[in-house]
Motif scaffolding. Structure first.
Motif, PDB file in Angstrom:
ATOM      1  N   ASP A   1      22.545   4.881  -0.428  1.00 43.03           N
ATOM      2  CA  ASP A   1      21.825   3.922  -1.276  1.00 43.03           C
ATOM      3  C   ASP A   1      21.278   2.760  -0.444  1.00 43.03           C
ATOM      4  OD1 ASP A   1      22.269   5.373  -3.564  1.00 43.03           O
ATOM      5  OD2 ASP A   1      23.999   4.171  -4.218  1.00 43.03           O
ATOM      6  N   LEU A   2      22.005   2.382   0.612  1.00 40.30           N
ATOM      7  CA  LEU A   2      21.528   1.310   1.492  1.00 40.30           C
ATOM      8  C   LEU A   2      20.209   1.694   2.140  1.00 40.30           C
ATOM      9  CD1 LEU A   2      24.847   0.363   3.350  1.00 40.30           C
ATOM     10  CD2 LEU A   2      23.805  -0.838   1.415  1.00 40.30           C
ATOM     11  N   LEU A   3      20.104   2.949   2.572  1.00 36.90           N
ATOM     12  CA  LEU A   3      18.872   3.419   3.191  1.00 36.90           C
ATOM     13  C   LEU A   3      17.724   3.405   2.190  1.00 36.90           C
ATOM     14  CD1 LEU A   3      17.511   4.675   5.699  1.00 36.90           C
ATOM     15  CD2 LEU A   3      18.197   6.924   4.816  1.00 36.90           C
ATOM     16  N   ASP A   4      17.978   3.879   0.978  1.00 38.53           N
ATOM     17  CA  ASP A   4      16.939   3.874  -0.054  1.00 38.53           C
ATOM     18  C   ASP A   4      16.484   2.451  -0.356  1.00 38.53           C
ATOM     19  OD1 ASP A   4      17.161   6.628  -0.220  1.00 38.53           O
ATOM     20  OD2 ASP A   4      18.538   6.567  -1.940  1.00 38.53           O
ATOM     21  N   PHE A   5      17.456   1.542  -0.446  1.00 36.97           N
ATOM     22  CA  PHE A   5      17.159   0.135  -0.717  1.00 36.97           C
ATOM     23  C   PHE A   5      16.287  -0.463   0.394  1.00 36.97           C
ATOM     24  CE2 PHE A   5      18.570  -4.272   0.208  1.00 36.97           C
ATOM     25  CZ  PHE A   5      18.149  -4.914  -0.956  1.00 36.97           C
ATOM     26  N   ALA A   6      16.624  -0.169   1.641  1.00 33.00           N
ATOM     27  CA  ALA A   6      15.866  -0.715   2.765  1.00 33.00           C
ATOM     28  C   ALA A   6      14.453  -0.153   2.806  1.00 33.00           C
ATOM     29  CB  ALA A   6      16.598  -0.432   4.074  1.00 33.00           C
ATOM     30  N   PHE A   7      14.301   1.144   2.532  1.00 30.07           N
ATOM     31  CA  PHE A   7      12.961   1.728   2.489  1.00 30.07           C
ATOM     32  C   PHE A   7      12.158   1.157   1.320  1.00 30.07           C
ATOM     33  CE2 PHE A   7      14.177   5.569   5.168  1.00 30.07           C
ATOM     34  CZ  PHE A   7      13.242   5.295   6.150  1.00 30.07           C
ATOM     35  N   GLU A   8      12.816   0.968   0.202  1.00 31.11           N
ATOM     36  CA  GLU A   8      12.129   0.422  -0.976  1.00 31.11           C
ATOM     37  C   GLU A   8      11.485  -0.923  -0.669  1.00 31.11           C
ATOM     38  OE1 GLU A   8      13.273  -1.344  -5.419  1.00 31.11           O
ATOM     39  OE2 GLU A   8      14.757  -0.202  -4.269  1.00 31.11           O
ATOM     40  N   HIS A   9      12.173  -1.726   0.151  1.00 32.14           N
ATOM     41  CA  HIS A   9      11.669  -3.070   0.442  1.00 32.14           C
ATOM     42  C   HIS A   9      10.963  -3.162   1.785  1.00 32.14           C
ATOM     43  CE1 HIS A   9      13.422  -4.723  -3.162  1.00 32.14           C
ATOM     44  NE2 HIS A   9      14.585  -4.173  -2.857  1.00 32.14           N
ATOM     45  N   SER A  10      10.823  -2.044   2.477  1.00 33.96           N
ATOM     46  CA  SER A  10      10.037  -1.978   3.721  1.00 33.96           C
ATOM     47  C   SER A  10      10.428  -3.067   4.714  1.00 33.96           C
ATOM     48  CB  SER A  10       8.538  -2.073   3.402  1.00 33.96           C
ATOM     49  OG  SER A  10       8.124  -1.027   2.560  1.00 33.96           O
ATOM     50  N   PHE A  11      11.734  -3.218   4.937  1.00 34.66           N
ATOM     51  CA  PHE A  11      12.168  -4.208   5.915  1.00 34.66           C
ATOM     52  C   PHE A  11      11.576  -3.872   7.285  1.00 34.66           C
ATOM     53  CE2 PHE A  11      15.985  -4.475   3.014  1.00 34.66           C
ATOM     54  CZ  PHE A  11      15.632  -5.711   2.477  1.00 34.66           C
ATOM     55  N   CYS A  12      11.262  -4.898   8.040  1.00 33.28           N
ATOM     56  CA  CYS A  12      10.689  -4.690   9.360  1.00 33.28           C
ATOM     57  C   CYS A  12      11.683  -3.952  10.254  1.00 33.28           C
ATOM     58  CB  CYS A  12      10.308  -6.035   9.977  1.00 33.28           C
ATOM     59  SG  CYS A  12       9.420  -5.907  11.541  1.00 33.28           S
ATOM     60  N   PHE A  13      12.918  -4.417  10.265  1.00 29.35           N
ATOM     61  CA  PHE A  13      13.996  -3.794  11.022  1.00 29.35           C
ATOM     62  C   PHE A  13      15.238  -3.745  10.139  1.00 29.35           C
ATOM     63  CE2 PHE A  13      11.553  -6.475  14.046  1.00 29.35           C
ATOM     64  CZ  PHE A  13      10.929  -5.462  14.756  1.00 29.35           C
ATOM     65  N   ALA A  14      16.165  -2.899  10.494  1.00 26.42           N
ATOM     66  CA  ALA A  14      17.449  -2.871   9.788  1.00 26.42           C
ATOM     67  C   ALA A  14      18.519  -2.375  10.743  1.00 26.42           C
ATOM     68  CB  ALA A  14      17.392  -1.986   8.546  1.00 26.42           C
ATOM     69  N   ALA A  15      19.697  -2.949  10.628  1.00 26.26           N
ATOM     70  CA  ALA A  15      20.858  -2.527  11.423  1.00 26.26           C
ATOM     71  C   ALA A  15      21.897  -1.954  10.470  1.00 26.26           C
ATOM     72  CB  ALA A  15      21.434  -3.710  12.190  1.00 26.26           C
ATOM     73  N   TYR A  16      22.277  -0.706  10.702  1.00 27.25           N
ATOM     74  CA  TYR A  16      23.307  -0.040   9.912  1.00 27.25           C
ATOM     75  C   TYR A  16      24.532   0.078  10.807  1.00 27.25           C
ATOM     76  CZ  TYR A  16      19.162   1.137   7.182  1.00 27.25           C
ATOM     77  OH  TYR A  16      17.993   1.065   6.463  1.00 27.25           O
ATOM     78  N   ASN A  17      25.415  -0.902  10.696  1.00 29.03           N
ATOM     79  CA  ASN A  17      26.549  -1.009  11.611  1.00 29.03           C
ATOM     80  C   ASN A  17      27.828  -0.518  10.954  1.00 29.03           C
ATOM     81  OD1 ASN A  17      25.009  -2.339  13.685  1.00 29.03           O
ATOM     82  ND2 ASN A  17      25.084  -4.195  12.440  1.00 29.03           N
ATOM     83  N   ILE A  18      28.530   0.355  11.642  1.00 35.16           N
ATOM     84  CA  ILE A  18      29.857   0.731  11.164  1.00 35.16           C
ATOM     85  C   ILE A  18      30.743  -0.512  11.153  1.00 35.16           C
ATOM     86  CG2 ILE A  18      31.956   2.002  11.778  1.00 35.16           C
ATOM     87  CD1 ILE A  18      30.259   4.268  12.719  1.00 35.16           C
ATOM     88  N   LEU A  19      31.481  -0.693  10.085  1.00 34.05           N
ATOM     89  CA  LEU A  19      32.412  -1.808   9.988  1.00 34.05           C
ATOM     90  C   LEU A  19      33.404  -1.736  11.145  1.00 34.05           C
ATOM     91  CD1 LEU A  19      33.420  -4.178   8.154  1.00 34.05           C
ATOM     92  CD2 LEU A  19      34.922  -2.492   7.060  1.00 34.05           C
ATOM     93  N   MET A  20      33.472  -2.808  11.922  1.00 35.16           N
ATOM     94  CA  MET A  20      34.342  -2.815  13.098  1.00 35.16           C
ATOM     95  C   MET A  20      35.485  -3.814  12.925  1.00 35.16           C
ATOM     96  SD  MET A  20      33.018  -0.448  14.828  1.00 35.16           S
ATOM     97  CE  MET A  20      34.185  -0.560  16.183  1.00 35.16           C
ATOM     98  N   PRO A  21      36.720  -3.373  13.154  1.00 42.27           N
ATOM     99  CA  PRO A  21      37.863  -4.289  13.060  1.00 42.27           C
ATOM    100  C   PRO A  21      38.018  -5.097  14.349  1.00 42.27           C
ATOM    101  CG  PRO A  21      38.619  -2.052  13.470  1.00 42.27           C
ATOM    102  CD  PRO A  21      37.125  -1.982  13.379  1.00 42.27           C
ATOM    103  N   TYR A  22      37.352  -6.232  14.416  1.00 40.89           N
ATOM    104  CA  TYR A  22      37.458  -7.080  15.605  1.00 40.89           C
ATOM    105  C   TYR A  22      38.834  -7.740  15.649  1.00 40.89           C
ATOM    106  CZ  TYR A  22      32.420  -6.608  16.120  1.00 40.89           C
ATOM    107  OH  TYR A  22      31.166  -6.092  16.288  1.00 40.89           O
ATOM    108  N   PRO A  23      39.437  -7.840  16.824  1.00 43.46           N
ATOM    109  CA  PRO A  23      40.767  -8.453  16.918  1.00 43.46           C
ATOM    110  C   PRO A  23      40.736  -9.893  16.429  1.00 43.46           C
ATOM    111  CG  PRO A  23      39.746  -8.280  19.085  1.00 43.46           C
ATOM    112  CD  PRO A  23      38.889  -7.493  18.143  1.00 43.46           C
ATOM    113  N   GLY A  24      41.786 -10.284  15.744  1.00 39.17           N
ATOM    114  CA  GLY A  24      41.878 -11.662  15.275  1.00 39.17           C
ATOM    115  C   GLY A  24      41.244 -11.924  13.932  1.00 39.17           C
ATOM    116  N   THR A  25      40.562 -10.935  13.353  1.00 39.78           N
ATOM    117  CA  THR A  25      39.925 -11.123  12.051  1.00 39.78           C
ATOM    118  C   THR A  25      40.878 -10.703  10.934  1.00 39.78           C
ATOM    119  OG1 THR A  25      38.949  -8.905  12.082  1.00 39.78           O
ATOM    120  CG2 THR A  25      37.635 -10.700  13.016  1.00 39.78           C
ATOM    121  N   PRO A  26      40.679 -11.227   9.723  1.00 39.30           N
ATOM    122  CA  PRO A  26      41.500 -10.764   8.590  1.00 39.30           C
ATOM    123  C   PRO A  26      41.392  -9.255   8.363  1.00 39.30           C
ATOM    124  CG  PRO A  26      40.385 -12.812   8.021  1.00 39.30           C
ATOM    125  CD  PRO A  26      39.834 -12.378   9.354  1.00 39.30           C
ATOM    126  N   LEU A  27      40.206  -8.686   8.595  1.00 35.64           N
ATOM    127  CA  LEU A  27      40.053  -7.243   8.438  1.00 35.64           C
ATOM    128  C   LEU A  27      40.967  -6.494   9.400  1.00 35.64           C
ATOM    129  CD1 LEU A  27      38.597  -4.712   7.337  1.00 35.64           C
ATOM    130  CD2 LEU A  27      36.909  -5.041   9.171  1.00 35.64           C
TER     131      LEU A  27
END
Length: 443
Positions: free
Chosen positions: A319-345
Motif C-alpha cells: 500500500d505504501l508503494l501505491d500511495f507513493a505512486f498515486e502522489h508522484s513523489f520525486c523520490f522515496a526511501a523504503y527503509n527496513i525498520l532498523m533496531p539502532y542500539p540505544g533506542t526504545p525499539l
C-alpha cells in the motif's frame, strides 16, 4: 602536529570497498577542521571514494562513526593503533554504544564534539588523552565556519551542506537521532548561517537538519533571511509544516525545492506505537490533503517510509508503494525498520528476544545491507527483506520513474525540477541496486 580526519565507508561489494557515487561532503569533519587551530596540519581521508594510506605519518586520527559504518570504522582504527597512532572515535554510534567503541580507541567523544574539541586536541598534543570526553548535547557550531577546502578533489555532489538546527523534539521510538539528542533541539544564530552560505560559492544548499521546521518561529526567521540570497535549498521536515501557510509561503519564497518528509506508515496504530507525534492519528486521506499543499507550492518531496512495524503486513507494505505512486513523489526511501542500539525499539525487541545477529547486526559478519535484523510480527525476516527490495525495485524501475515523472505540479513544473528528477533519480536508482546486500566492513 598533523591531524587526520576520516569518514569511513559502509562496506564491500565482492572483494573491494563500495564506492559511493552519491556521496556528499562530510560536514561534521569540516566543522571540526574549522575549529582547529591553524598550527595543525589537517588531512581528510574519505574511505567512500579513496584508499586510506595508514602508512602516511600523522600524530592523531579522528574518525566519525555511524552505526552502518561502525565495522569499517573499527577496522581503520585498529590499523592505526597497531602502528602506534592514537585514535579518537566520535559520532552517533559512539554516543549510542560507548562501551563497544572504547575497545577500538584511545579516546572516545560522547555527544556533540564542538564543546570538547579543543580539549581533545590540547590533550593529544600533551600526550594526555582522556579515555572519555563528553560533549554538551545539541550545541551546534558557534562562531566558526567549516573548512571546505578539505573537501576539494573528492568528487562530492555539487551541493553545499549547512546546519541550522540540531536534534529533534519528537520521541520516535525507532529513531537514533532522538536517542542521541535526548529530544533536545537548538538552533544556530540566523546571521551565522547566512554568513556561512555567503562564504561558499554554490547556490544549491542542503540543510542537514533533522527537522528544520520543528521551531516554526525560528524557521520563519531563517527563511526570511534566505530570500535575498537567491539560493535553492532542500532539507528535512515533518508533514505538519503544511498546517502553517505563512511558513509555507516563506519556505517557497526562500528557494526551497523540497524536503525529505518522514511519512513512515499509513497505519494509525503503527504511527501511535512509534510515537511519531506530527503524524499521529493520520490516515491515508489526511495525508492526501497535506500532500496537496506540498504540490500547490511545487515542492518535490522525498517521502521516507519504514517497513516492518508490528502492525505491518505484506499487503500494507505494498500500500505504501501505491500511495507513493498515486502522489508522484520525486523520490522515496523504503527503509527496513532498523533496531539502532540505544533506542526504545532496540530495547523492546531485545526484551522480546526478536533481535537477530546476536543483537549487534552492525558488526555481524553475516549481516548484509538492507536486510531485516529482527523478527517481524506478521512475516518472516527474509520475507520483509524481499518485499522491501521488490518495492524499491518497482519504484526505481524505468517505467516507475516515468510514471511518477509525469506530474505537472512538481516534477514537470520547470526545467530545473525536471533536471533534478532525472539527474538525482537515476543516480539514486543506480545506488539502490548497487548497495543491496553488500557486507559491512572490508575484512
Amino acid at each position: 602536529m598533523k591531524l587526520t580526519l576520516i569518514k569511513p565507508n559502509i562496506g564491500r561489494m565482492e572483494h573491494s570497498l563500495y564506492v559511493d557515487e552519491g556521496r556528499m561532503e562530510p560536514l561534521q569533519l569540516g566543522v571540526l577542521a574549522g575549529m582547529t587551530p591553524p598550527e595543525f596540519e589537517i588531512r581528510l581521508w574519505d574511505d567512500r571514494c579513496e584508499a586510506i594510506d595508514c602508512e602516511e605519518a600523522t600524530d592523531l586520527v579522528c574518525i566519525t562513526v555511524e552505526t552502518y559504518t561502525a565495522r569499517r570504522a573499527y577496522e581503520i582504527a585498529d590499523d592505526y593503533r597497531e602502528r602506534g597512532v592514537p585514535v579518537v572515535l566520535g559520532g552517533f554510534q559512539v554516543t549510542l554504544f560507548p562501551e563497544e567503541s572504547q575497545k577500538h580507541a584511545d579516546a572516545i567523544c560522547i555527544g556533540d564534539a564542538e564543546s570538547v574539541w579543543l580539549d581533545i586536541l590540547s590533550d593529544a598534543e600533551a600526550g594526555t588523552l582522556k579515555p572519555v570526553y563528553r560533549g554538551v548535547p545539541a550545541l551546534a557550531q558557534r562562531g566558526t565556519l567549516p573548512r571546505r577546502e578539505i573537501f576539494h578533489g573528492k568528487g562530492y555532489l555539487p551541493v553545499t551542506l549547512v546546519q541550522f538546527t540540531r536534534g529533534c523534539p519528537y520521541p520516535c521510538h525507532f529513531c537514533a537521532i532522538s536517542a542521541v539528542s535526548e529530544q533536545t533541539y537548538t538552533t544556530r544564530p540566523v546571521e551565522e548561517v547566512v554568513r556561512e552560505i555567503e562564504a561558499q560559492e554554490r547556490r544549491f544548499v542542503f540543510f542537514v537538519d533533522d527537522n528544520i521546521i520543528a521551531n516554526r518561529a525560528r524557521a520563519k526567521e531563517l527563511f526570511r533571511a534566505l530570500i535575498p540570497l537567491r539560493i535553492r535549498w532542500v532539507s528535512q521536515g515533518s508533514i505538519n509544516m503544511t498546517h502553517d501557510r505563512e511558513l509555507m509561503d516563506l519556505m517557497a519564497g526562500s528557494g526551497c525545492l523540497g524536503n525529505v518528509i518522514g511519512f513512515e506508515s499509513l497505519q494509525p496504530d503503527s504511527l501511535t506505537e512509534m510515537k511519531k507525534a506530527p503524524n499521529m492519528g493520520k490516515y491515508q486521506e489526511r495525508y492526501a490533503k497535506e500532500v496537496a499543499v506540498l504540490k500547490e507550492y511545487g515542492l518535490q518531496t522525498w517521502a521516507a517510509f519504514t517497513l516492518g512495524h508490528d502492525h505491518d503486513t505484506p499487503e500494507s507494505l505494498y500500500d505504501l508503494l501505491d500511495f507513493a505512486f498515486e502522489h508522484s513523489f520525486c523520490f522515496a526511501a523504503y527503509n527496513i525498520l532498523m533496531p539502532y542500539p540505544g533506542t526504545p525499539l532496540y530495547h523492546k525487541l531485545k526484551a522480546e528476544s526478536r533481535l537477530l545477529y546476536d543483537g549487534a547486526w552492525w558488526l555481524h559478519p553475516e549481516y548484509r545491507f538492507n536486510h531485516a535484523a529482527f523478527i517481524p510480527k506478521n512475516m518472516a525476516p527474509d520475507e520483509l527483506t524481499g518485499i522491501c527490495f521488490d518495492i524499491r525495485s518497482r519504484w526505481n524501475s524505468l517505467p516507475g520513474m516515468m510514471r511518477r515523472f509525469l506530474d505537472i505540479k512538481t516534477n514537470m513544473r520547470s526545467l530545473r525540477k525536471m533536471g533534478i528528477f532525472w539527474r538525482y533519480g537515476l543516480l539514486y536508482r543506480k545506488e539502490t541496486f548497487k548497495k543491496q546486500g553488500m557486507f559491512f566492513g572490508k575484512k
